[in-house]
Design a protein around this motif. Structure first.
Motif, PDB file in Angstrom:
ATOM      1  N   GLY A 133       6.607  17.448 -11.404  1.00 34.97           N
ATOM      2  CA  GLY A 133       5.331  17.532 -10.690  1.00 34.97           C
ATOM      3  C   GLY A 133       5.305  16.759  -9.398  1.00 34.97           C
ATOM      4  O   GLY A 133       4.432  16.957  -8.556  1.00 34.97           O
ATOM      5  N   ARG A 134       6.268  15.868  -9.228  1.00 33.44           N
ATOM      6  CA  ARG A 134       6.255  15.012  -8.057  1.00 33.44           C
ATOM      7  C   ARG A 134       7.390  15.338  -7.101  1.00 33.44           C
ATOM      8  O   ARG A 134       7.714  14.525  -6.235  1.00 33.44           O
ATOM      9  N   ASN A 135       8.001  16.502  -7.258  1.00 29.91           N
ATOM     10  CA  ASN A 135       9.121  16.834  -6.366  1.00 29.91           C
ATOM     11  C   ASN A 135       8.705  16.822  -4.899  1.00 29.91           C
ATOM     12  O   ASN A 135       9.536  16.583  -4.028  1.00 29.91           O
TER      13      ASN A 135
ATOM     14  N   THR B 248       0.826  -1.207   0.000  1.00 33.99           N
ATOM     15  CA  THR B 248       0.000   0.000   0.000  1.00 33.99           C
ATOM     16  C   THR B 248       0.862   1.259   0.000  1.00 33.99           C
ATOM     17  O   THR B 248       1.903   1.285   0.653  1.00 33.99           O
ATOM     18  N   ASP B 249       0.392   2.317  -0.687  1.00 30.88           N
ATOM     19  CA  ASP B 249       1.099   3.608  -0.571  1.00 30.88           C
ATOM     20  C   ASP B 249       0.980   4.098   0.859  1.00 30.88           C
ATOM     21  O   ASP B 249       0.009   3.762   1.559  1.00 30.88           O
ATOM     22  N   GLY B 250       1.894   4.860   1.393  1.00 32.70           N
ATOM     23  CA  GLY B 250       3.108   5.393   0.896  1.00 32.70           C
ATOM     24  C   GLY B 250       3.059   6.753   0.196  1.00 32.70           C
ATOM     25  O   GLY B 250       2.023   7.186  -0.222  1.00 32.70           O
TER      26      GLY B 250
ATOM     27  N   SER C  57       7.166  -4.105  -9.758  1.00 32.39           N
ATOM     28  CA  SER C  57       6.988  -3.073 -10.797  1.00 32.39           C
ATOM     29  C   SER C  57       6.227  -1.902 -10.207  1.00 32.39           C
ATOM     30  O   SER C  57       5.420  -2.075  -9.292  1.00 32.39           O
ATOM     31  N   ASP C  58       6.486  -0.707 -10.721  1.00 28.28           N
ATOM     32  CA  ASP C  58       5.534   0.357 -10.421  1.00 28.28           C
ATOM     33  C   ASP C  58       4.213  -0.104 -11.039  1.00 28.28           C
ATOM     34  O   ASP C  58       4.182  -0.960 -11.932  1.00 28.28           O
ATOM     35  N   TRP C  59       3.134   0.488 -10.559  1.00 30.93           N
ATOM     36  CA  TRP C  59       1.807  -0.029 -10.935  1.00 30.93           C
ATOM     37  C   TRP C  59       1.554   0.163 -12.432  1.00 30.93           C
ATOM     38  O   TRP C  59       1.325   1.269 -12.899  1.00 30.93           O
TER      39      TRP C  59
ATOM     40  N   LYS D 295      11.680   3.555  -4.122  1.00 29.21           N
ATOM     41  CA  LYS D 295      11.177   3.863  -5.456  1.00 29.21           C
ATOM     42  C   LYS D 295      11.643   5.237  -5.915  1.00 29.21           C
ATOM     43  O   LYS D 295      12.092   6.017  -5.089  1.00 29.21           O
ATOM     44  N   HIS D 296      11.575   5.598  -7.180  1.00 26.81           N
ATOM     45  CA  HIS D 296      11.205   4.761  -8.320  1.00 26.81           C
ATOM     46  C   HIS D 296      12.503   4.496  -9.047  1.00 26.81           C
ATOM     47  O   HIS D 296      13.117   5.438  -9.552  1.00 26.81           O
ATOM     48  N   PHE D 297      12.889   3.244  -9.127  1.00 24.48           N
ATOM     49  CA  PHE D 297      14.200   2.809  -9.594  1.00 24.48           C
ATOM     50  C   PHE D 297      14.164   2.637 -11.105  1.00 24.48           C
ATOM     51  O   PHE D 297      13.620   1.662 -11.582  1.00 24.48           O
TER      52      PHE D 297
HETATM   53  C1  BGC Z   1       3.135   5.519  -8.502  1.00 30.24           C
HETATM   54  C2  BGC Z   1       3.797   4.827  -7.324  1.00 30.24           C
HETATM   55  C3  BGC Z   1       2.741   4.231  -6.438  1.00 30.24           C
HETATM   56  C4  BGC Z   1       1.882   3.296  -7.260  1.00 30.24           C
HETATM   57  C5  BGC Z   1       0.747   2.665  -6.460  1.00 30.24           C
HETATM   58  C6  BGC Z   1       2.153   4.631  -9.218  1.00 30.24           C
HETATM   59  O1  BGC Z   1       1.414   5.353 -10.161  1.00 30.24           O
HETATM   60  O2  BGC Z   1       4.126   5.939  -9.417  1.00 30.24           O
HETATM   61  O3  BGC Z   1       4.581   5.733  -6.603  1.00 30.24           O
HETATM   62  O4  BGC Z   1       3.332   3.573  -5.362  1.00 30.24           O
HETATM   63  O5  BGC Z   1       1.272   4.025  -8.318  1.00 30.24           O
HETATM   64  O6  BGC Z   1      -0.198   3.618  -6.159  1.00 30.24           O
END
Ligand code: BGC
Length: 752
Positions: A117-119, A42-44, A229-231, A151-153
């Motif tokens: 946008g994600r800084n 879960t995010d995070g 993997s990222d989602w 993340k994000h590698f």
């Molecule tokens: C994001 C990740 C996140 C994942 C699950 C992706 O779009 O880049 O940071 O953990 O979604 O929500």
């Protein structure tokens, strides 16, 4: 004790394939037949975003309430790993209470451009700082039996076209800037999982890059955990598995599992590769099961208090002419202006959005701590609304009647989100117009900022009496702002990113966000302060900057090389009359380096509390691995021998003391080759001697005499000797050159 679960060899190919992808959006797949359960991921990163039962897939805005700690942009400004470890502990406790096995964070991508946008989800523009702070978050979380997902590698430094864009980066900056923080955390904190990014790197999807996921991550860094993997980052499931991606998230409804099974059946995929990935998933599940505790709970009030403490430590006092702190016992009339004072902007949008357990606002918290102060309020602007002259007039009236105006400005929520980049660094025009009107009515103005990415301050910064950079401070930020304004907390945050004068000055300006599916990292190593410093360019507020309500002196700097690296010691004296926290920053430069280097780079730091009038001696150890640069020629990390300049400062532009330390680097002289230049021969300790002897006599004497003329020598230095050997009448033949190379390299090997 690890829970014994069956291994891949007890499973069918279908079962193994199903294990290596999600069951749903947030759960891994279990195998009921043999008792392998599924776990929650879960995010995070700055809170637990556990989707409610029956909520929408993404769960954004519809998750179980959790403490919204300050997002990474604020955490980065604390420069305090110990504090972040406590945040990690608290996140672990909450994740455990929600039955979450892996929390998807921390995000440690480098802030390459302030436009990303994600800084707000990332810690710094510097890899040593990001690495140290990220490691502390991982340590804290995992100490509670909950896994991290680093993340994000890798090289996910923009949102524009993030699912396809190729980050085109030379190996040296890739290693030294973009991978270095990941390497530190993998090697020192052993995250249970690493999340591969969506983007491509030099043309190859991160999710299917064997160099990234296996050669570097596992073979070089010794990673033993699981790559998720990222989602939605998987492009080709079979290729991804072979490259080293173990778990695809979320579920593909069995479609890509069937591709794996078919590939095993056809012989395209070696079943042992599937076994390895399945076993890694089983190991992860075992760890999560071990860490789980059905009775776990957490103290919401204590976590809210921690969120306030951390927010207070994250605030950066950029400027103060003495207007702050406001004495709550002095009967000051304070005009609080700006809708953000009442409606806080406290986190960014996208997958990290937490539903907070409660939410403080600065206006109420200021009233709470006001003492004998008188507080009046005017919103000044409407969030998401059109310009409103009435609101400005009201604010001007309130400001004119007050002793001090505290003006809350910031970026509207819709400006900053996962999924897209910003297009400029400007605050909304209605807000800057309001500020100008307030300044005209009452020049005693303290500005409080709420923004996830850096904004341009340079139009008005010189005219504000104080500027408080509040970034995004999480659910308890309102109280933390009140604490700082009234001096209950002495600010100690330091900029983890440079605030530029203009967007046009930023290092990636001409290469962001790229075109035609590629973004070229043309600035190379010169990211963030490395760029401004090396060009001696002006900035608005430099990396590492942040004021306190007290002042600090530095004395007695020493630096010595020891077995572990450099040991830097300095004494910090609090020369003011209140307790405060200083962040001592150690920058290292190698002026005579053979490599291209920034003038100086952050190599160590320490956040220390010092009582009024007291002194503290601090020793900061810089491990040898952090002194190394990535030598492109040998493709290896190398500590160069030479004189290193070690500088300690209160910011990159407030350097207090410097010493020069001779450093003995990695042994090993470079080999010479037949196309090494005359200059390279002459500078080489062994080659220089041998060539010097050859030019002193016989056929070489004429050449030796010619090169005694400095002008001739300078002209000839860049000539490869094999070219010289082919000239008519050359004093050296090609065969003789080959022999010389062999002699030199034999001595090089004997010496190392
Ligand atoms: C994001 C990740 C996140 C994942 C699950 C992706 O779009 O880049 O940071 O953990 O979604 O929500």
């Amino acid at each position: 004790m690890a829970t014994p679960l069956p291994h891949a060899d007890a499973l069918t190919a279908e079962e193994k394939a199903s294990l290596t992808s999600g069951k749903s959006f947030w759960e891994s797949t279990g195998v009921d037949r043999v008792g392998i359960p599924s776990i929650y991921l879960t995010d995070g990163p700055h809170g637990v975003r556990k989707q409610r039962e029956g909520g929408d897939h993404l769960g954004i805005g519809d998750s179980v309430p959790a403490t919204c700690f300050p997002p990474a942009v604020a955490l980065g400004s604390t420069w305090d790993p110990q504090l972040l470890e406590r945040v990690g502990n608290a996140l672990g406790d909450e994740a455990k209470a929600e039955g979450v096995g892996v929390l998807l964070g921390p995000g440690i991508n480098i802030k390459r451009s302030p436009l990303c946008g994600r800084n707000f989800e990332y810690l710094s523009e510097d890899p040593i700082l990001s690495g140290r702070l990220g490691a502390a978050l991982v340590d804290g979380l995992q100490a509670r039996g909950v896994g991290a997902s680093l993340k994000h590698f890798a090289a996910n430094n923009q949102e524009t076209d993030r699912m396809r864009v190729s980050a085109d980066i030379d190996e040296r900056p890739l290693r030294e800037i973009y991978l270095r923080g990941f390497q530190h955390i993998v090697e020192h904190s052993r995250p249970w999982t690493v999340m591969c990014s969506y983007n491509r790197i030099n043309g190859v999807y991160a999710s299917e890059d064997p160099w990234l996921l296996t050669t570097v991550l596992r073979d070089e860094w010794g990673f033993e955990g699981l790559v998720v993997s990222d989602w939605g980052a998987v492009n080709d499931r079979v290729r991804a598995l072979v490259a080293g991606l173990d778990l695809e998230m979320p579920s593909s409804n069995g479609v890509t599992d069937a591709q794996l099974v078919a590939a095993v059946a056809s012989g395209e995929l070696d079943e042992s590769v599937l076994d390895t990935a399945a076993n890694r998933v089983i190991d992860l599940i075992a760890k999560a099961v071990d860490g789980a505790d059905a009775s776990a709970d957490y103290d919401r009030d204590a976590h809210h208090a921690l969120a306030r403490e951390v927010a207070g430590r994250s605030i950066v006092l950029l400027k103060n002419d003495g207007i702050l702190p406001i004495d709550p016992t002095a009967g000051v009339k304070i005009a609080v202006i700006g809708e953000f004072a009442r409606t806080p902007r406290y986190q960014g949008a996208g997958s990290s959005q937490i539903v907070p357990t409660r939410l403080d606002n600065a206006l109420d918290e200021l009233r709470e701590l006001a003492g004998s102060s008188e507080i009046s309020f005017a919103p000044g602007y409407a969030l998401g609304g059109a310009d409103d002259a009435g609101l400005v007039d009201e604010a001007v009236g309130v400001a004119a009647a007050a002793d001090v105006a505290v003006v809350f400005l910031g970026l509207p929520g819709e400006d900053e989100s996962e999924g897209f980049d910003r297009e400029h660094l400007e605050l909304p025009a209605a807000q800057t117009a309001l500020l100008e009107a307030v300044l005209a009515a009452n020049p005693r103005v303290a500005v409080v900022l709420s923004n996830g990415g850096a904004v341009r301050l340079s139009g008005w910064a010189g005219r504000a009496s104080a500027i408080v950079e509040g970034w995004l401070l999480g659910q308890a930020g309102g109280g933390a702002i009140a604490d700082v304004l009234f001096g209950a907390v002495n600010p100690s945050g330091r900029l983890a990113e440079t605030i530029p004068l203009r967007l046009e000055d930023t290092p990636a300006f001409l290469d962001f966000p790229g075109e035609a599916g590629h973004v070229r990292y043309g600035e190379g190593l010169f990211v963030g302060y490395r760029y401004y410093d090396s060009r001696d360019a002006a900035v608005d507020f430099p990396f590492g900057h942040g004021l306190s309500y007290t002042t600090f002196d530095y004395s007695g700097l020493t630096a010595v090389q020891s077995e572990v690296g450099l040991e830097v010691t300095v004494t910090i004296t609090n020369t003011g009359d209140r307790v405060g926290r200083e962040v001592a920053q150690v920058y290292v430069g190698v002026p005579g380096s053979v490599a291209v280097r920034p003038v100086r780079e952050l190599k160590g730091f320490a956040s220390v509390e010092v009582g009024a009038g007291a002194s503290r001696e601090v020793t900061i150890v810089i491990p040898s691995e952090d002194l190394a640069y990535f030598d492109s020629a040998s493709a290896a990390w190398t500590v160069e021998s030479g004189d290193y300049t070690v500088t300690v400062g209160a910011s990159l532009r407030d350097l207090r003391a410097s010493v020069v330390v001779p450093v003995t680097g990695d042994a090993g002289l470079a080999e010479l080759k037949i196309d090494s230049t005359l200059g390279e021969w002459l500078k080489h300790p062994i080659g220089g001697q041998i060539l010097g002897a050859a030019f002193a006599q016989g056929a070489g004497a004429e050449m030796g005499a010619m090169l005694a003329d400095p002008a001739m020598l300078r002209m000839a230095e860049s000539m490869p000797l094999n070219r010289v050997a082919s000239f008519p009448g050359s004093p050296i033949t090609f065969e003789q050159l080959e022999q010389l190379v062999a002699v030199v390299n034999a001595q090089v090997h004997a010496a190392s």
